[in-house]
Every structure is written in C-alpha cells, then in structure tokens.
Design a protein around this motif. Structure first.
Motif, short mmCIF file in Angstrom:
data_model
loop_
_atom_site.label_atom_id
_atom_site.label_comp_id
_atom_site.label_asym_id
_atom_site.label_seq_id
_atom_site.Cartn_x
_atom_site.Cartn_y
_atom_site.Cartn_z
N UNK A 1 -1.40 0.94 91.25
CA UNK A 1 -2.56 0.12 90.90
C UNK A 1 -2.90 -0.86 92.00
N UNK A 2 -1.88 -1.46 92.61
CA UNK A 2 -2.12 -2.42 93.69
C UNK A 2 -2.82 -1.72 94.86
N UNK A 3 -2.37 -0.52 95.16
CA UNK A 3 -2.99 0.25 96.25
C UNK A 3 -4.42 0.65 95.88
N UNK A 4 -4.62 1.02 94.61
CA UNK A 4 -5.96 1.38 94.12
C UNK A 4 -6.91 0.18 94.25
N UNK B 1 -16.57 -6.28 94.01
CA UNK B 1 -15.10 -6.24 94.00
C UNK B 1 -14.48 -6.69 92.68
N UNK B 2 -15.30 -6.98 91.68
CA UNK B 2 -14.73 -7.52 90.44
C UNK B 2 -13.68 -6.60 89.82
N UNK B 3 -13.94 -5.31 89.78
CA UNK B 3 -13.00 -4.42 89.09
C UNK B 3 -11.71 -4.24 89.85
N UNK B 4 -11.69 -4.58 91.13
CA UNK B 4 -10.40 -4.57 91.84
C UNK B 4 -9.49 -5.64 91.24
N UNK B 5 -10.08 -6.72 90.74
CA UNK B 5 -9.29 -7.78 90.09
C UNK B 5 -8.71 -7.27 88.77
N UNK B 6 -9.50 -6.47 88.05
CA UNK B 6 -9.00 -5.90 86.80
C UNK B 6 -7.82 -4.98 87.09
N UNK B 7 -7.96 -4.17 88.13
CA UNK B 7 -6.88 -3.25 88.49
C UNK B 7 -5.64 -4.04 88.92
N UNK B 8 -5.84 -5.16 89.60
CA UNK B 8 -4.69 -6.01 89.97
C UNK B 8 -4.01 -6.55 88.73
N UNK C 1 -4.83 -12.36 83.87
CA UNK C 1 -5.30 -11.72 82.63
C UNK C 1 -6.64 -12.31 82.21
N UNK C 2 -6.74 -13.63 82.25
CA UNK C 2 -8.00 -14.28 81.86
C UNK C 2 -9.14 -13.84 82.77
N UNK C 3 -8.88 -13.80 84.09
CA UNK C 3 -9.92 -13.35 85.03
C UNK C 3 -10.36 -11.93 84.68
N UNK C 4 -9.40 -11.05 84.42
CA UNK C 4 -9.76 -9.66 84.14
C UNK C 4 -10.56 -9.55 82.84
N UNK D 1 -14.22 -16.88 95.34
CA UNK D 1 -13.08 -17.71 94.91
C UNK D 1 -12.25 -17.00 93.83
N UNK D 2 -12.94 -16.35 92.89
CA UNK D 2 -12.21 -15.60 91.86
C UNK D 2 -11.38 -14.50 92.52
N UNK D 3 -12.00 -13.85 93.51
CA UNK D 3 -11.32 -12.75 94.18
C UNK D 3 -10.05 -13.25 94.87
N UNK D 4 -10.17 -14.38 95.55
CA UNK D 4 -8.98 -14.95 96.24
C UNK D 4 -7.90 -15.30 95.23
N UNK D 5 -8.30 -15.86 94.09
CA UNK D 5 -7.33 -16.26 93.07
C UNK D 5 -6.61 -15.03 92.51
N UNK D 6 -7.38 -13.96 92.28
CA UNK D 6 -6.76 -12.74 91.76
C UNK D 6 -5.71 -12.19 92.71
N UNK D 7 -6.04 -12.15 93.99
CA UNK D 7 -5.09 -11.66 95.00
C UNK D 7 -3.86 -12.57 95.05
N UNK D 8 -4.11 -13.89 95.02
CA UNK D 8 -3.00 -14.85 95.10
C UNK D 8 -2.09 -14.74 93.89
N UNK D 9 -2.70 -14.56 92.70
CA UNK D 9 -1.88 -14.47 91.48
C UNK D 9 -0.96 -13.25 91.53
N UNK D 10 -1.51 -12.10 91.90
CA UNK D 10 -0.66 -10.90 91.95
C UNK D 10 0.43 -11.08 93.00
#
Lengths: 108, 128
Positions: free
Chosen positions: B16-19, B31-38, B89-92, B106-115
């Motif tokens: 999933x991380x690679x996806x 790029x929103x759905x990449x956050x869901x996949x993360x 989870x909340x972001x997704x 900013x959401x995108x950066x937060x998603x990457x940082x959280x994972x």
C-alpha cells in the motif's frame, strides 16, 4: 476496591444528586474545552456512537488533549461503544463537514 | 519471528505504501487518494503488530476500528503511534466521506509524516 476515602467522592459519572450524566453532557463537558473544537455532532450506527469534533482547519496538535478528553467520555459511559472522528469545516457551516442528519451537541 | 498472518499484513502495508507513491507520481494534481492508501498501509502495519501481541486478541478479518483502538490502548510501547494513526484515519475519512472537503498540500505533508512516524515506531517492534 472501594475505600472509605473514595466512598462519597463525586465522580465525573454522576451529578451531586447521583443521577448519571447523559452522553451529550459528557461530550460537552470534556470535548468542548479542547482548544480549536468549534462544534460537536453525534450519530449512532449499529450501537456505536460516532462523535465528530469539528475544527476550522486541520490541527495536528489537537490530538493529544482531544484523545485524553475522549477517554474521559468513555470512562463516563463504560457500557457504550464510541468511535471518535475529527472533521474540518474550512469556512463552511460545521454541519456540512459531518454526516447528513448528525445531531448537534455543541456549537461555539 | 512474525506469524504467517502478521507477515501477510506487513507485506500488504508495504504494498500500500508503494501504491501511494505510484498514485502521487501518476496523479500529481489529484493526490488525495494517496493519503487514503497511506491510511490503509498504517492499518495493516498496526494489524501486523497487534496480531502477534500476547495480551491482545485481534481478529483482523472482522475487526472494526473501535476494537483496533481498544487493542492499541493496551500497548503503551506504541507511544505516539495511536495519535498519528488517528490523525491519518481522520484525514482519510474526510477525503472519502466529506464531499466538500478541500485537500491541500499541507494535508498531504501531514499524511506522509503520520505514516512515517507510525512506521518508525511500529516496524522495529515487528522483529522483536
């Protein structure tokens, strides 16, 4: 184990007259005090109470205090299942950020 | 040594991380759905850890978020991972369910940082 010291202590689960606080009251008491929370909504689905705390924008720093307060709500109502969420209104009416029909519990 | 089920979950986490990274490259303006996949990468990593934890009973096939949350609460060694998991989870959920939600860099950066934080805390514990 109850001790003499704690026997008459008022807990967050009860009012001074002994009646338990409602879920809505617990949510307002504990969650509305978290900085950044502008509204709280709830829905119930398959015996799970979904709680939506709404902020204006994403606030990474909210989670420490919010999750502590959410744990207090759960301790107030140990027989209930809660699923907590945060949403952002981003300038919209807060009700637009949560599921349609969600019950408003608190609004700043 | 991880159980077979935990190994599967960990492999799914990595896939999933690679996806998520492939989605970002393929859809740089969306790029929103990449956050869901993360988020689902994080979920599988948490599952991989909890499956083999002796004081936790987690049936991943039918475990709802509430049960997973309770299981994580029994693991103080996860430190900040539950907070980062909750944020992701909340972001997704906003991406999936709030039609008016605007996903920002900013959401995108937060998603990457959280994972990244969840991986940094949990992955080393999988081999213990």
């Amino acid at each position: 184990m109850a001790s003499a010291k704690t026997k008459n202590r008022k807990t967050s689960r009860s009012r001074s007259n002994g009646r338990p606080v409602s879920i809505q009251e617990s949510l307002v008491r504990h969650l509305s005090a978290v900085p950044g929370i502008e509204a709280i909504f709830i829905t119930t689905e398959e015996n799970v109470i979904h709680v939506f705390s709404v902020t204006k924008d994403h606030r990474a720093g909210v989670y420490g205090k919010l999750m502590e307060q959410e744990a207090r709500v759960e301790r107030d109502h140990p027989g209930k299942s809660f699923d907590f969420h945060t949403r952002e209104h981003q300038g919209r009416p807060p009700s637009r950020a949560v599921p349609h029909g969600a019950e408003l519990v608190f609004s700043k | 040594m991880m159980s077979d089920e935990a190994t599967e979950c960990f492999a799914k986490c990595q896939a999933n991380a690679e996806f998520a990274r492939r989605l970002e490259k393929q859809f740089p303006d969306d790029m929103a759905w990449s956050c869901v996949v993360r988020f689902y990468a994080a979920l599988q990593l948490i599952n991989a850890y909890l499956i083999d934890k002796k004081n936790v009973l987690l049936h991943t096939a039918d475990t709802a978020h509430v049960e997973r949350k309770k299981a994580m609460e029994r693991c103080p060694e996860l430190r900040d991972a539950p907070k980062k998991y909750r944020e992701l989870k909340d972001l997704s959920e906003r991406i999936r369910y709030d039609a008016g939600f605007r996903y920002t860099p900013d959401h995108h950066k937060r998603g990457i940082a959280c994972l990244a934080k969840i991986v940094a805390i949990v992955e080393p514990k999988l081999t213990q």
